[in-house]
Design an enzyme around this catalytic site. Sequence first.
Site, mmCIF file in Angstrom:
data_model
loop_
_atom_site.group_PDB
_atom_site.id
_atom_site.type_symbol
_atom_site.label_atom_id
_atom_site.label_comp_id
_atom_site.label_asym_id
_atom_site.label_seq_id
_atom_site.Cartn_x
_atom_site.Cartn_y
_atom_site.Cartn_z
ATOM 1 N N LYS A 159 10.442 4.895 -2.303
ATOM 2 C CA LYS A 159 9.764 4.155 -3.395
ATOM 3 C C LYS A 159 11.252 3.531 -3.836
ATOM 4 O O LYS A 159 11.404 2.427 -4.146
ATOM 5 C CB LYS A 159 9.247 4.839 -4.351
ATOM 6 C CG LYS A 159 7.829 5.141 -4.186
ATOM 7 C CD LYS A 159 7.090 6.184 -5.245
ATOM 8 C CE LYS A 159 5.850 6.410 -4.569
ATOM 9 N NZ LYS A 159 4.951 7.031 -5.819
ATOM 10 N N GLN A 200 5.855 11.706 -10.038
ATOM 11 C CA GLN A 200 5.161 11.817 -8.710
ATOM 12 C C GLN A 200 4.648 13.318 -8.648
ATOM 13 O O GLN A 200 4.941 14.437 -9.091
ATOM 14 C CB GLN A 200 6.557 12.145 -7.527
ATOM 15 C CG GLN A 200 6.142 12.270 -6.076
ATOM 16 C CD GLN A 200 5.282 10.755 -5.840
ATOM 17 O OE1 GLN A 200 5.649 9.901 -6.187
ATOM 18 N NE2 GLN A 200 4.737 10.860 -4.489
ATOM 19 N N ASP A 248 1.658 3.602 -12.663
ATOM 20 C CA ASP A 248 0.717 4.273 -11.799
ATOM 21 C C ASP A 248 -0.756 4.089 -12.049
ATOM 22 O O ASP A 248 -1.541 4.455 -11.221
ATOM 23 C CB ASP A 248 0.969 5.741 -11.619
ATOM 24 C CG ASP A 248 1.761 6.402 -10.603
ATOM 25 O OD1 ASP A 248 1.721 5.973 -9.349
ATOM 26 O OD2 ASP A 248 2.652 7.433 -10.922
HETATM 27 N N1 L34 Z 1 2.544 9.541 -9.334
HETATM 28 N N2 L34 Z 1 1.989 10.412 -7.403
HETATM 29 C C1 L34 Z 1 2.340 9.342 -7.925
HETATM 30 N N3 L34 Z 1 2.113 8.214 -7.766
HETATM 31 C C2 L34 Z 1 1.635 7.951 -6.725
HETATM 32 O O1 L34 Z 1 1.512 6.922 -6.283
HETATM 33 C C3 L34 Z 1 1.381 8.971 -5.550
HETATM 34 N N4 L34 Z 1 1.289 8.882 -4.626
HETATM 35 C C4 L34 Z 1 0.237 9.780 -3.580
HETATM 36 C C5 L34 Z 1 0.919 11.334 -3.869
HETATM 37 N N5 L34 Z 1 1.513 11.589 -5.095
HETATM 38 C C6 L34 Z 1 1.937 10.474 -6.053
HETATM 39 C C7 L34 Z 1 2.139 8.360 -3.326
HETATM 40 O O2 L34 Z 1 3.218 7.766 -3.460
HETATM 41 C C8 L34 Z 1 0.625 9.194 -2.180
HETATM 42 N N6 L34 Z 1 1.962 8.669 -2.146
HETATM 43 C C9 L34 Z 1 2.357 8.034 -0.888
HETATM 44 C C10 L34 Z 1 3.345 7.050 -1.106
HETATM 45 C C11 L34 Z 1 3.948 6.751 0.069
HETATM 46 C C12 L34 Z 1 3.736 7.341 1.336
HETATM 47 C C13 L34 Z 1 2.710 8.155 1.503
HETATM 48 C C14 L34 Z 1 1.996 8.472 0.498
HETATM 49 C C15 L34 Z 1 4.398 6.635 2.465
HETATM 50 O O3 L34 Z 1 5.565 6.249 2.469
HETATM 51 N N7 L34 Z 1 4.017 6.869 3.756
HETATM 52 C C16 L34 Z 1 4.482 6.670 5.088
HETATM 53 C C17 L34 Z 1 4.913 7.488 5.934
HETATM 54 C C18 L34 Z 1 5.673 8.831 5.168
HETATM 55 C C19 L34 Z 1 6.130 10.056 5.923
HETATM 56 O O4 L34 Z 1 6.897 9.770 6.757
HETATM 57 O O5 L34 Z 1 5.671 11.114 5.791
HETATM 58 C C20 L34 Z 1 3.622 5.995 5.996
HETATM 59 O O6 L34 Z 1 3.732 5.021 6.861
HETATM 60 O O7 L34 Z 1 2.153 6.169 5.694
#
Ligand code: L34
Length: 244
Positions: A16, A60, A83
């Site tokens: 982020k 988060q 959010d």
């Molecule tokens: N307050 N909490 C708040 N807001 C959110 O919008 C979230 N979420 C979820 C968990 N808690 C939160 C996220 O940000 C899930 N989430 C989230 C954000 C980004 C990614 C995954 C979940 C992400 O960047 N995923 C990458 C891989 C990351 C890795 O390598 O572990 C992807 O390509 O899917």
Amino acid sequence: MIVGNNSASRVYVDNKKKACAEIGIYSEEYALPEETTQEEILKIIDELNKKEDINGILVQLPLPKHIDEKAVINAIDPKKDVDAFHPVNVGKIMIGDFDFVPCTPAGVMELIKESGIDVQGKECVVIGRSNIVGKPQAMLLLHSNATVTICHSKTRDLKEVTKRADILVAAVGIAKFVKADMVKEGAVVIDVGMDRDENGKLCGDVDFEEVKNVAAAITPVPGGVGPMTIAMLMKNTVKSASIK
Ligand code: L34
């Protein structure tokens, strides 16, 4: 704000921050230790609520066990709640009159739209009923004139329900839970899961290797919904700054 030592949260928050830097959004990180008290968290939120140059506040999740998540979310000024987790914004989504859309469900909608898939009149099945994904996802699909079913751990004959789906959204939090025999031939399958497989490798709620053979379109993990969640956070933040 990130509290404690959850390694997955660390990665998401870093992603982020990177996105903010890339598109020119100023961001501040409050990385607090596991033993931070609720009062300390609420005090920082109160300060950020009052700061003129801050348009978006994101805490988060999950938070450490001793923190009351609801109290923390309720403390965020709804006008800065990028959010869309605050009850005021949740209510607005229900009515269909909202400024902020929860990032993950919004990302799913954007993926569907950008892929040229029409939602109107379709059978959409959401597996999972969390406040963060399942419930708002169902509302957004409904606002797009889909016929929506939400299923969960107590659903009878789950496979019979998921097999009806033209568009299937998996948000259960169980690695490779959705198998090929749960999916209708030609369905669109969207994987919201962020799980670990038996080897500790990042995977989704859908068994991609199996399901890709029956689905017309399918999102991968990583590289699917996750990056879209972050893009939608950026969008909400720009919106917040422009409507304040
Ligand atoms: N307050 N909490 C708040 N807001 C959110 O919008 C979230 N979420 C979820 C968990 N808690 C939160 C996220 O940000 C899930 N989430 C989230 C954000 C980004 C990614 C995954 C979940 C992400 O960047 N995923 C990458 C891989 C990351 C890795 O390598 O572990 C992807 O390509 O899917």
